[in-house]
Design a protein around this motif. Structure first.
Motif, PDB file in Angstrom:
ATOM      1  N   CYS A 135      -6.277  -1.987   0.136  1.00  0.00           N
ATOM      2  CA  CYS A 135      -5.570  -2.060   1.411  1.00  0.00           C
ATOM      3  C   CYS A 135      -6.622  -2.236   2.501  1.00  0.00           C
ATOM      4  N   HIS A 136      -6.497  -3.298   3.288  1.00  0.00           N
ATOM      5  CA  HIS A 136      -7.507  -3.550   4.317  1.00  0.00           C
ATOM      6  C   HIS A 136      -7.301  -2.694   5.563  1.00  0.00           C
ATOM      7  N   TYR A 137      -6.244  -1.912   5.563  1.00  0.00           N
ATOM      8  CA  TYR A 137      -6.000  -1.037   6.715  1.00  0.00           C
ATOM      9  C   TYR A 137      -6.465   0.389   6.491  1.00  0.00           C
ATOM     10  N   CYS A 166       0.852  -1.182   0.000  1.00  0.00           N
ATOM     11  CA  CYS A 166       0.000   0.000   0.000  1.00  0.00           C
ATOM     12  C   CYS A 166       0.899   1.248   0.000  1.00  0.00           C
ATOM     13  N   ALA A 167       0.440   2.271  -0.698  1.00  0.00           N
ATOM     14  CA  ALA A 167       1.233   3.494  -0.741  1.00  0.00           C
ATOM     15  C   ALA A 167       1.241   4.201   0.611  1.00  0.00           C
ATOM     16  N   ASN A 168       0.248   3.902   1.468  1.00  0.00           N
ATOM     17  CA  ASN A 168       0.130   4.604   2.745  1.00  0.00           C
ATOM     18  C   ASN A 168       0.549   3.771   3.956  1.00  0.00           C
ATOM     19  N   CYS A 169       0.594   2.442   3.765  1.00  0.00           N
ATOM     20  CA  CYS A 169       0.818   1.581   4.916  1.00  0.00           C
ATOM     21  C   CYS A 169       1.897   0.553   4.569  1.00  0.00           C
ATOM     22  N   ARG A 218       4.228   1.681   9.173  1.00  0.00           N
ATOM     23  CA  ARG A 218       3.594   2.808   8.519  1.00  0.00           C
ATOM     24  C   ARG A 218       2.123   2.487   8.355  1.00  0.00           C
ATOM     25  N   LEU A 219       1.270   3.427   8.703  1.00  0.00           N
ATOM     26  CA  LEU A 219      -0.165   3.200   8.612  1.00  0.00           C
ATOM     27  C   LEU A 219      -0.838   4.507   8.225  1.00  0.00           C
TER      28      LEU A 219
END
Ligand code: ADP
Ligand code: ZN
Ligand code: ZN
Length: 780
Positions: free
Chosen positions: A513-515, A495-498, A730-731
């Protein structure tokens, strides 16, 4: 009483309340618990009044409340007290605690009702004589007389027609002559025209979209009495067996004492815990008190809600059901029914622990060990623990139920802090399901294939199909594949964010992304090396369903997970069809493992027991044991015996072995030993502190500063580990560093953390950068 100022909790991530002036015209209408609209910075915001005060803090400019949202205070004094406790215990921003307590703000105002109180009635009746007119204006008098003739509740519009302003109404309310209630009951709403208007869409356009099947439309009954799932249902009427009777005896004894207490109902799966719950609710109602039942899954609110409605809700009105798959309107209506005292039994998921029930006599927490009771966003409370505290505040009984209690709870039950009630066998002496392990290493050696369905599981499903019984197949991930990997360079799509890999969803043809919920197109080539050899691995529920359809072409198969069930209706359809025998195989995630009572299930297959076991978390073994035992509990609940197949690579692990024998006592002893050795709960309290920011540099800098504060305290009544990069480093675009605090005394942690937060304030580290998780369930 008519204080000139009040403190308001606003839904912002700050640990303070804000003082506002109450304009003369709103005095009296503003009470603790009332929702108000206030200016905040450059915006308007709805907050809740937590207390009235005589003075504003000096030196600040105090602004005025703009509007009162409801006539009746939404929150009761006890709930306000509870919120303060939660904010203190979990070190959570107080406004966010209040936010999670309140119902959605919907178009309730048009559904206000006025009721004449007994005092109002008396006043009207004495008006005829020569007595002073109770300081009423002619219009007010006329209005009250009209209400008197009318008898029942009147819509608020009646007041307007009679020339009664809202200020006058407030005055009448303050003087106790009338009551104003927020209500949605019995009102039919036509939401489509409103929706169209909000979305700026014309009716012909929608009609065309409906024809082209681009959108779907249905009527969602908002009156529970219209719910086809509930009508025409007759609950089984059982005479309690001996074990259930003796549990009831102890529960009754508690009620007789009439004071706070915690009981643990430890009953194997299928031992008839629900029956005990329903009877204790019945006895609570008979004592003139109210009852709350918390369950860990939305799907379970449907079963238990239905039974409660059949038992207690003459015309369904006495029971309210609350969960997050309800529409805002439904949720608000259920909430206000409870607030108005119309519903005296509530069934709900986690946040229902905050329902505005009054005079609570019993709070049941079913499957008390479940993770879903823990809210993993601010405020990070545990619904079970809040339930116990709330019971304490109300002088009520907290009844925790489980086949596999959490280590903490069972520990308390053993050392006498909680009272232990045991149901050791299944009803009618039915035997527990037979659990077998399938060693995936062996299966691979024989077949040289990687198939989520081993040959043994395949054969068992075939048998169940031939016998005309039902099978449940569980997998603990949703989506098609949970990893997308390049065979050439080994890169996986993150994921680009997590710092987590993206899950492939085949039907939707995208990666998710499941987060954080972000999506990406499915790559045709490797984003790193451009090779063509992108492949998907790690089966999810969508994949498993496809596989089952291929292997069992004639079978009737459905899938239940968070992708297929988002609304209450979808849950009802699938679960209803399975219960009615219209399906042969139900595939799903762990939401199927809990609590359901399907009578014709003879086979349960667990595709992989390992992914939960291999998590870097001290509760991994406990979770795996609980999940497998729960799962095993779904088979053989009716007259037909059950069989459970668990596929795993770790056949020797004690969590797997003990769940095969469904031996809670053995698992408890082994796990307790491990916890004692490692100084983990229940022998220590834990707190997890995360320092986070989108800038890695800042996150590191702040965690260094915080470490300066913590270091001198390490070893003095508490152990402080960290800072280290969090397992989820990272999240949602933020970099995360972590401290883990351990102490045998929770009060030591509270003191330390209070100090740490004050230290951060002094160093001007933003409050949103520091996340505190008291009693964390997961260390990810
Ligand atoms: P648990 O929650 O302990 O897993 P349930 O409460 O769902 O078990 O009960 C299992 C089944 O046993 C249900 O179908 C229920 O109707 C039935 N049952 C409960 N009590 C009795 C009883 N005393 N005699 C016969 N059947 C019962
Ligand atoms: Zn590559
Ligand atoms: Zn993400």
């Amino acid at each position: 009483m008519d204080a000139p100022y009040c403190n308001v909790a606003l839904p912002v991530p700050l640990r303070t309340t804000f003082t506002y002036a109450v304009p003369e015209s709103l005095r009296g209408a503003v009470q603790p618990g009332t929702r108000v609209l206030v200016p905040f910075r450059k915006k308007s915001m709805v907050g809740v009044v937590v207390e009235l005060v005589e003075q504003a803090p000096s030196g600040t400019k105090v602004r005025e409340i703009a509007k009162v949202m409801e006539f009746a205070p939404a929150l009761t004094p006890k709930l306000i007290e509870l919120a303060h406790w939660i904010a203190g215990y979990y070190l959570a921003p107080v406004g966010e605690v209040f936010r999670s307590m309140l119902p959605p703000l919907t178009e309730l105002r048009s559904h206000r009702e006025i009721v004449l109180t007994q005092a109002g009635r008396n006043a009207v009746e004495s008006l005829g004589g020569q007595e002073p007119s109770h300081r009423l204006t002619t219009a007010e008098r006329a209005f009250l007389e009209k209400m008197h003739v009318r008898k029942g509740a009147a819509p608020i519009s009646l007041a307007a027609k009679a020339g009664i302003t809202s200020a006058m109404l407030q005055k009448l309310q303050q003087r106790g002559l009338i009551e104003i209630r927020e209500s949605l009951l019995g009102k039919k709403r036509k939401p489509l025209p409103r929706l169209l208007k909000l979305a700026h869409i014309s009716r012909p356009l929608i009609d065309r979209m409906l024809r082209d099947a681009v959108v779907e439309s249905w009527e969602e009954p908002i009156d529970p009495a219209e719910d086809p799932f509930d009508t025409g249902y007759t609950p089984p009427a059982h005479a309690l067996n001996e074990e259930q009777e003796s549990a009831m005896k102890l529960i009754r004894a508690r009620f007789e004492l009439g004071e706070f207490g915690v009981q643990l109902l430890h009953g194997v799966t299928g031992s008839g815990k629900t029956e005990v719950y329903l009877r204790s609710v019945q006895e609570t109602l008979a004592r003139g008190k109210t009852a709350l039942i918390l369950v860990p899954e939305i799907a379970l609110t449907l079963w238990i809600g239905r039974q409660c409605r059949a038992w207690f809700g003459a015309k369904f009105e006495g029971v309210a059901v609350l969960h997050s798959a309800l529409s805002d309107v439904e949720r608000a209506r259920e909430w206000w029914r409870v607030r108005n005292g119309e519903a005296r039994v509530v069934v709900g998921t986690r946040s229902a622990v905050f329902v505005p029930l009054q005079n609570v006599g019993l709070i049941i927490v079913d499957e008390e060990q479940e993770n879903s009771y823990k809210q993993e966003e601010t405020p990070r409370y545990n619904g079970r623990d809040v339930a116990i505290l709330r019971a304490k505040m109300e002088g009520a009984l907290a009844l925790l139920g489980s086949a596999t209690p959490s280590l903490e709870t069972y520990h308390h039950a053993r050392n006498g802090k909680y009272e232990l009630l045991t149901l050791a066998s299944r009803v009618e002496n039915r035997s527990l399901a037979n659990v077998e392990i399938i060693d995936l290493r062996e299966d691979f050696q024989q077949t040289h294939q990687t198939n989520p369905i081993s040959s043994k599981l395949h054969a068992a499903i075939q048998e169940s199909l031939a016998a005309g019984t039902q099978a449940l197949v569980l997998i603990n991930r949703r989506g098609y594949s949970w990893s997308v990997l390049c065979r050439s360079c080994g890169a996986s799509v993150q994921c680009a964010n997590c710092s987590i890999s993206m899950t492939y969803h085949k039907h939707r043809n995208r990666l998710e992304c499941h987060y954080c919920g972000s999506i990406q197109p499915v790559p045709k080539q490797c984003p790193k090396c451009q090779s063509q050899y992108v492949y998907f691995f790690g089966e999810g529920s969508e994949h498993l369903e496809e596989r089952l359809r291929k292997e069992f072409p004639g079978a009737r198969i459905a899938r239940l997970d968070r992708d297929t069930a988002r609304t209450k209706r979808q849950y009802q359809e699938t679960l209803g069809a399975f219960a009615a025998g219209a399906l042969d195989i139900l595939v799903g995630t762990q939401m199927l493992a809990k609590g359901h009572d399907f009578q014709r299930v003879t086979l349960v297959g667990v595709v992989s027991a390992d992914s939960s076991l291999s998590l870097p978390d001290f509760r991994a073994a406990e979770r795996t044991f609980q999940l497998l035992t729960q799962v095993a509990g779904r088979a053989g609940r009716g007259e037909l015996p059950g069989r459970v197949l668990i596929q795993t690579f770790y056949t020797e692990h004690y969590a797997i072995q003990d769940s095969v024998n469904q031996d809670y006592a053995s698992f408890f002893e082994r796990e307790l030993h491990f916890r004692r050795m490692m100084a983990y709960p229940p022998f220590t309290s834990l707190a997890n502190v995360i320092v986070r920011n989108t800038s890695q540099e800042k996150a590191i800098q702040w965690s260094r500063q915080l470490s300066e504060y913590f270091s001198p305290h390490d070893g003095k009544g508490a152990r402080i580990l960290g800072p280290a990069a969090a397992p989820l480093a990272r999240l949602k675009k933020e970099h995360r560093y972590q401290f883990l605090l351990k102490s045998p005394k929770r009060s030591v942690l509270t003191k330390l953390l209070t100090g740490a937060l004050a230290f951060c304030d002094a160093k001007e580290i933003p409050q949103t950068a520091i996340l505190v998780d008291m009693d964390p369930l997961s260390l990810l």
